[in-house]
Design an enzyme around this catalytic site. Structure first.
Site, PDB file in Angstrom:
ATOM      1  N   ARG A  98       0.813  -1.224   0.000  1.00  0.00           N
ATOM      2  CA  ARG A  98       0.000   0.000   0.000  1.00  0.00           C
ATOM      3  C   ARG A  98       0.848   1.276   0.000  1.00  0.00           C
ATOM      4  NH1 ARG A  98      -3.884  -1.355   4.863  1.00  0.00           N
ATOM      5  NH2 ARG A  98      -2.323  -2.972   5.205  1.00  0.00           N
ATOM      6  N   LYS A 109       8.946  -0.946   2.567  1.00  0.00           N
ATOM      7  CA  LYS A 109       8.207  -0.022   3.445  1.00  0.00           C
ATOM      8  C   LYS A 109       9.032   0.489   4.621  1.00  0.00           C
ATOM      9  CE  LYS A 109       4.715  -1.593   6.061  1.00  0.00           C
ATOM     10  NZ  LYS A 109       3.309  -1.954   6.376  1.00  0.00           N
ATOM     11  N   GLN A 127      13.096 -14.625   5.923  1.00  0.00           N
ATOM     12  CA  GLN A 127      11.809 -15.311   5.822  1.00  0.00           C
ATOM     13  C   GLN A 127      11.420 -15.252   4.343  1.00  0.00           C
ATOM     14  OE1 GLN A 127       8.296 -13.305   7.273  1.00  0.00           O
ATOM     15  NE2 GLN A 127       7.306 -15.220   7.865  1.00  0.00           N
ATOM     16  N   TYR A 138       8.180  -4.202  15.460  1.00  0.00           N
ATOM     17  CA  TYR A 138       7.807  -4.159  14.042  1.00  0.00           C
ATOM     18  C   TYR A 138       8.549  -3.029  13.332  1.00  0.00           C
ATOM     19  CZ  TYR A 138       4.353  -7.438  15.563  1.00  0.00           C
ATOM     20  OH  TYR A 138       3.777  -8.555  16.088  1.00  0.00           O
ATOM     21  N   ALA A 148      31.568  43.302  -3.955  1.00  0.00           N
ATOM     22  CA  ALA A 148      30.493  42.606  -4.659  1.00  0.00           C
ATOM     23  C   ALA A 148      30.985  41.996  -5.964  1.00  0.00           C
ATOM     24  CB  ALA A 148      29.365  43.585  -4.943  1.00  0.00           C
TER      25      ALA A 148
HETATM   26  C1  UD1 Z   1      -0.962  -8.116  13.347  1.00  0.00           C
HETATM   27  C2  UD1 Z   1      -1.507  -8.937  14.511  1.00  0.00           C
HETATM   28  C3  UD1 Z   1      -2.747  -8.248  15.034  1.00  0.00           C
HETATM   29  C4  UD1 Z   1      -2.460  -6.823  15.433  1.00  0.00           C
HETATM   30  C5  UD1 Z   1      -1.811  -6.075  14.279  1.00  0.00           C
HETATM   31  C6  UD1 Z   1      -1.313  -4.732  14.758  1.00  0.00           C
HETATM   32  C7  UD1 Z   1      -0.920 -11.241  14.038  1.00  0.00           C
HETATM   33  C8  UD1 Z   1      -1.405 -12.534  13.527  1.00  0.00           C
HETATM   34  N1  UD1 Z   1      -1.803 -10.236  14.033  1.00  0.00           N
HETATM   35  O1  UD1 Z   1      -1.940  -8.163  12.332  1.00  0.00           O
HETATM   36  O2  UD1 Z   1      -3.251  -8.959  16.140  1.00  0.00           O
HETATM   37  O3  UD1 Z   1      -3.644  -6.176  15.848  1.00  0.00           O
HETATM   38  O4  UD1 Z   1      -0.675  -6.790  13.774  1.00  0.00           O
HETATM   39  O5  UD1 Z   1      -0.881  -3.989  13.673  1.00  0.00           O
HETATM   40  O6  UD1 Z   1       0.202 -11.129  14.462  1.00  0.00           O
HETATM   41  N2  UD1 Z   1       5.343  -9.792   8.922  1.00  0.00           N
HETATM   42  C9  UD1 Z   1       6.434 -10.515   8.561  1.00  0.00           C
HETATM   43  N3  UD1 Z   1       6.277 -11.758   8.080  1.00  0.00           N
HETATM   44  C10 UD1 Z   1       5.065 -12.331   7.922  1.00  0.00           C
HETATM   45  C11 UD1 Z   1       3.939 -11.576   8.263  1.00  0.00           C
HETATM   46  C12 UD1 Z   1       4.094 -10.307   8.772  1.00  0.00           C
HETATM   47  O7  UD1 Z   1       7.563 -10.039   8.692  1.00  0.00           O
HETATM   48  O8  UD1 Z   1       5.024 -13.466   7.466  1.00  0.00           O
HETATM   49  C13 UD1 Z   1       5.507  -8.433   9.431  1.00  0.00           C
HETATM   50  C14 UD1 Z   1       4.916  -7.414   8.475  1.00  0.00           C
HETATM   51  O9  UD1 Z   1       5.929  -6.905   7.621  1.00  0.00           O
HETATM   52  C15 UD1 Z   1       4.410  -6.350   9.419  1.00  0.00           C
HETATM   53  C16 UD1 Z   1       4.102  -7.085  10.706  1.00  0.00           C
HETATM   54  O10 UD1 Z   1       4.784  -8.317  10.625  1.00  0.00           O
HETATM   55  O11 UD1 Z   1       5.385  -5.393   9.700  1.00  0.00           O
HETATM   56  C17 UD1 Z   1       2.620  -7.297  10.935  1.00  0.00           C
HETATM   57  O12 UD1 Z   1       2.103  -8.065   9.872  1.00  0.00           O
HETATM   58  P1  UD1 Z   1       0.669  -7.805   9.288  1.00  0.00           P
HETATM   59  O13 UD1 Z   1       0.361  -8.816   8.272  1.00  0.00           O
HETATM   60  O14 UD1 Z   1       0.516  -6.385   8.944  1.00  0.00           O
HETATM   61  O15 UD1 Z   1      -0.200  -8.100  10.574  1.00  0.00           O
HETATM   62  P2  UD1 Z   1      -1.690  -7.715  10.784  1.00  0.00           P
HETATM   63  O16 UD1 Z   1      -2.533  -8.562   9.931  1.00  0.00           O
HETATM   64  O17 UD1 Z   1      -1.846  -6.272  10.693  1.00  0.00           O
END
Ligand code: UD1
Ligand code: CA
Length: 455
Positions: free
Chosen positions: A15, A22, A73, A100, A378
């Site tokens: 996004r 990001k 990852q 994060y 100048a």
């Molecule tokens: C997550 C939480 C949610 C919380 C929210 C807050 C989980 C399952 N859910 O949801 O409870 O309210 O954050 O913002 O944890 N990331 C990785 N690898 C992955 C997946 C994610 O590095 O495989 C990183 C993403 O880059 C991101 C962060 O983890 O920075 C959160 O991932 P995202 O998918 O945004 O989590 P949410 O669905 O928002």
């Protein structure tokens, strides 16, 4: 107890609509993930792990040279899976703090509180109450108000959707618990991901107490998903910087119109007008005045100096009581001694300017050393570049350089020497001498001006 900080930064951040990962987008001139790294490293005994995936090479490159473990990852299978990638490098008996890369402004005090709770054996969970909790994991509490689970928005029941307390994602717990719980995660949920949040229920069932705490400010836990949120956090961050400046002795014409992108240290009784940007390492002494629309990067400005409107200064050292601008450009390597004056439309570069010397209008002074009380007229230009090499211009104390002079370096003008206006000086000028290369003025009496031909 040692602390293993695990920073999740593998997501794509689609996004943002950007080729840049990001977490490398900047707040206050610094990449978001770098904010997290820097704040975490202010805690005691920290090992930092960064989980990377999308844009992994760019992240490694951008963060190189720092004491970090990178865990790759390759496929983003959820936050639980992400933390698991770092576990091989995590100590057996430590506290793991999960942060994060796109939540840049969590404060050190909050992190410390989480770590301290986890060190007692509890699971520390950072939660926040939101008016609109849509999209977030909800904090589920039992009849005794104890946290027993987190349920993701997409997996929640209609009743659970009404819960306003949400998961920020940030938690801390002993590594031995994580090592036990993470392999038990399953991806049987609405998103087919390994949710880190499922460890909350495991903790509750296993008799590990869950201590939920809240941050001092909501912005501390605010994540960035798009450039609107990035701008919101930037504004909040800048307001903190502005408040810091005011609390420490600077008067700001408008706290919303000063931007700090780096480390600033200040004396007292400064005045900073609107639209001033301070970048890198900036040191400002007592009573410094910075007028509107100035850009200062990596510079020291001593007490009582006034920087007038629309001035640009980079990598320069300025002594006390100087007078600079308006519309001056001080480029890298400029050093002004006390009471020096650099006026409008003057550019300096690697110029060492002695006490009380003046370059008041429309000049270029580069690769030059000026003594005390020199006056540069100048339109004076140091011709420091022959197309291949840069050469030095040296001007002695009290020398007077007439307007529109070209000083062809390498060249030396002696102390108390005078150069007549319009000269091209390519040879040394002795102390106390007058040098002038101007062609003699001639005159034709009663000269008839040309008239237009034809009718
Ligand atoms: C997550 C939480 C949610 C919380 C929210 C807050 C989980 C399952 N859910 O949801 O409870 O309210 O954050 O913002 O944890 N990331 C990785 N690898 C992955 C997946 C994610 O590095 O495989 C990183 C993403 O880059 C991101 C962060 O983890 O920075 C959160 O991932 P995202 O998918 O945004 O989590 P949410 O669905 O928002
Ligand atoms: Ca998700």
């Amino acid at each position: 107890m040692s602390v293993d900080v695990v920073i999740l930064a593998a997501g794509q951040g689609s996004r943002m609509k950007s080729k840049l990962p990001k977490v490398l987008h900047k707040v206050g001139g610094k990449a978001m993930v770098q904010h997290v790294i820097d704040t975490a490293s202010s805690l005691q005994g920290v090992n930092t792990h960064v989980v990377i995936g999308h844009g992994a090479d760019k992240l490694r490159e951008e963060l190189q040279g720092q004491a970090l473990n990178f865990a790759l990852q390759a496929e983003q299978k959820g936050t639980g899976h992400a933390v698991a990638q770092a576990m091989p490098e995590v100590a057996e008996d430590s506290v793991v703090l999960v942060l994060y890369g796109d939540v840049p402004l969590t404060q050190a005090a909050t992190m410390q509180e989480m770590v301290d709770i986890a060190a007692t054996g509890d699971l520390a969970l950072l939660t926040v109450n939101l008016k609109d909790p849509t999209g977030y994991g909800r904090i589920v509490r039992n009849s005794e108000d104890k946290v027993v689970a987190i349920v993701e928005h997409k997996d929640a029941t209609p009743e659970q959707h009404l819960i306003n307390e949400v998961n920020t994602g940030i938690l801390a717990v002993k590594s031995q618990y994580l090592a036990d719980w993470l392999p038990q995660l399953s991806s049987e949920n609405a998103q087919g991901e390994y949710y880190l949040t499922d460890i909350i229920a495991m903790a509750a069932n296993g008799g590990v107490k869950i201590s939920a705490i809240q941050p001092e400010a909501e912005e501390e836990v605010q994540g960035v998903n798009n450039r609107v949120q990035l701008a919101e956090l930037e504004r909040w961050y800048q307001l903190q910087r502005a408040e810091w400046l005011m609390v420490n002795g600077a008067t700001l014409a408008d706290p919303a119109r000063v931007d700090v992108r780096g480390n600033v240290s200040i004396g007292q009784d400064l005045l900073i007008d609107v639209n001033v940007v301070l970048e890198g390492d900036v040191v400002l002494g007592n009573d410094v005045v910075i007028e509107s629309n100035c850009y200062l990067k990596n510079c020291t400005v001593a007490a009582g100096t006034r920087i007038k409107a629309n001035t640009v200064i980079e990598d320069a050292v300025i002594a006390e009581s100087c007078d600079i601008g308006p519309f001056a450009r001080l480029r890298p390597g400029t050093q002004l001694a006390a009471k020096a004056k650099v006026g409008n439309f003057v550019e300096t570069k690697k110029a060492i300017v002695g006490e009380g010397s003046k370059i008041n209008h429309l000049s270029y002074v580069g690769d030059a050393v000026l003594g005390k009380d020199v006056n540069i007229g100048a339109g004076t230009i140091t011709c420091n570049y022959d197309g291949v090499n840069k050469s030095l211009t040296e001007i002695g104390d009290n020398a007077f350089i007439g307007s529109n002079t070209a000083l062809v370096a390498p060249v030396k003008v002696g102390a108390m020497a005078t150069v007549g206006a319009g000269s091209t000086i390519a040879k040394p000028v002795s102390d106390d001498a007058l040098a002038i290369t101007r062609a003699k003025q001639t005159e034709l009496k009663n000269w008839p001006r040309p008239k237009k031909k034809g009718n």
